[in-house]
Write a protein that holds these residues in place. Sequence first.
Motif, short mmCIF file in Angstrom:
data_model
loop_
_atom_site.label_atom_id
_atom_site.label_comp_id
_atom_site.label_asym_id
_atom_site.label_seq_id
_atom_site.Cartn_x
_atom_site.Cartn_y
_atom_site.Cartn_z
N LYS A 62 0.85 -1.19 0.00
CA LYS A 62 0.00 0.00 0.00
C LYS A 62 0.89 1.24 0.00
O LYS A 62 1.82 1.34 0.80
CB LYS A 62 -0.90 0.00 1.22
N VAL A 63 0.61 2.16 -0.90
CA VAL A 63 1.39 3.40 -0.99
C VAL A 63 0.96 4.32 0.16
O VAL A 63 -0.22 4.59 0.32
CB VAL A 63 1.13 4.09 -2.35
N GLN A 64 1.93 4.76 0.95
CA GLN A 64 1.64 5.62 2.09
C GLN A 64 1.37 7.07 1.68
O GLN A 64 0.53 7.73 2.26
CB GLN A 64 2.79 5.58 3.09
N GLN A 65 2.10 7.55 0.68
CA GLN A 65 1.92 8.91 0.20
C GLN A 65 1.80 8.88 -1.32
O GLN A 65 2.25 7.94 -1.95
CB GLN A 65 3.06 9.80 0.66
N PRO A 66 1.17 9.88 -1.91
CA PRO A 66 0.99 9.86 -3.36
C PRO A 66 2.32 9.76 -4.10
O PRO A 66 3.34 10.25 -3.64
CB PRO A 66 0.32 11.21 -3.66
N ILE A 67 2.29 9.10 -5.26
CA ILE A 67 3.44 9.06 -6.16
C ILE A 67 3.16 10.07 -7.26
O ILE A 67 2.12 10.02 -7.92
CB ILE A 67 3.66 7.65 -6.74
N LEU A 68 4.10 11.01 -7.45
CA LEU A 68 3.90 12.14 -8.36
C LEU A 68 4.75 12.01 -9.62
O LEU A 68 5.85 11.47 -9.60
CB LEU A 68 4.28 13.44 -7.64
N ASN A 69 4.23 12.57 -10.71
CA ASN A 69 4.97 12.66 -11.96
C ASN A 69 6.00 13.78 -11.79
O ASN A 69 5.64 14.90 -11.48
CB ASN A 69 4.00 12.99 -13.11
N PRO A 70 7.30 13.50 -12.01
CA PRO A 70 8.31 14.52 -11.78
C PRO A 70 8.30 15.66 -12.79
O PRO A 70 8.92 16.69 -12.55
CB PRO A 70 9.63 13.75 -11.86
N LEU A 71 7.60 15.52 -13.91
CA LEU A 71 7.56 16.61 -14.87
C LEU A 71 6.44 17.59 -14.60
O LEU A 71 6.60 18.79 -14.78
CB LEU A 71 7.39 16.06 -16.30
N ASN A 72 5.28 17.09 -14.19
CA ASN A 72 4.15 18.00 -14.04
C ASN A 72 3.48 17.95 -12.67
O ASN A 72 2.50 18.63 -12.44
CB ASN A 72 3.11 17.76 -15.13
N GLY A 73 4.01 17.15 -11.75
CA GLY A 73 3.47 17.10 -10.41
C GLY A 73 2.14 16.40 -10.27
O GLY A 73 1.58 16.34 -9.18
N SER A 74 1.62 15.84 -11.35
CA SER A 74 0.34 15.15 -11.27
C SER A 74 0.48 13.87 -10.44
O SER A 74 1.55 13.28 -10.36
CB SER A 74 -0.21 14.82 -12.66
N VAL A 75 -0.61 13.48 -9.79
CA VAL A 75 -0.62 12.28 -8.98
C VAL A 75 -0.79 11.07 -9.88
O VAL A 75 -1.79 10.94 -10.58
CB VAL A 75 -1.74 12.34 -7.92
N LEU A 76 0.22 10.19 -9.89
CA LEU A 76 0.15 8.96 -10.68
C LEU A 76 -0.52 7.85 -9.89
O LEU A 76 -1.21 7.01 -10.45
CB LEU A 76 1.55 8.53 -11.11
N VAL A 77 -0.27 7.82 -8.58
CA VAL A 77 -0.86 6.82 -7.70
C VAL A 77 -1.29 7.54 -6.42
O VAL A 77 -0.47 8.19 -5.77
CB VAL A 77 0.13 5.69 -7.36
N GLU A 78 -2.57 7.42 -6.08
CA GLU A 78 -3.09 8.03 -4.85
C GLU A 78 -2.52 7.33 -3.62
O GLU A 78 -2.29 6.13 -3.65
CB GLU A 78 -4.62 7.93 -4.82
N GLY A 79 -2.35 8.06 -2.55
CA GLY A 79 -1.94 7.47 -1.29
C GLY A 79 -2.98 6.47 -0.81
O GLY A 79 -4.18 6.69 -1.00
N GLY A 80 -2.55 5.38 -0.23
CA GLY A 80 -3.46 4.36 0.27
C GLY A 80 -3.80 3.27 -0.73
O GLY A 80 -4.42 2.28 -0.36
#
Length: 157
Positions: free
Chosen positions: A114-132
């Motif tokens: 389970k991802v504890q914190q969101p995983i972000l796209n390093p180019l645009n900051g968009s959330v690739l995977v939501e936390g949890g």
Amino acid sequence: MAKQIKLEPIDHEVSIKTNENLLSMLLQQELNVNWKCGGRGCCATCHVYIQTGTESLSPKNKRELKTLALISNCQENSRLACQARVLGEGIVVELPQGMYLSEIENLDTLIGRKVQQPILNPLNGSVLVEGGMVITRSLVNQLKEALVQIDHLLTRT
């Protein structure tokens, strides 16, 4: 002359020299901040929010404005830490929540976790995977494909 800057949400106060950029201060604090483009303002890996004190920073240049236009979570108070130079006092910097995809060394180790914190796209900051969320093999394959695309775009800039 040194200026004091407050970092949120970690509630930490640090000193920075006048005309030094925010990125150098963040790196000196050993915070988990990326700078994939080497501080040229071409990526969004050093994106931060300025809660107060925007007038105490250097104005946004053309490159920074162009890069910020690509960031999905960009706000009026968004800055690239590599481009924002400290000119005055009263600056409060908010670090974005989450970790950048490019920080994860082995994506396969995430499968079934389970991802504890969101995983972000390093180019645009968009959330690739939501936390949890639980990471599946198909999601890891999508993330690997995103990394290839990101690396390709960064080598072109």
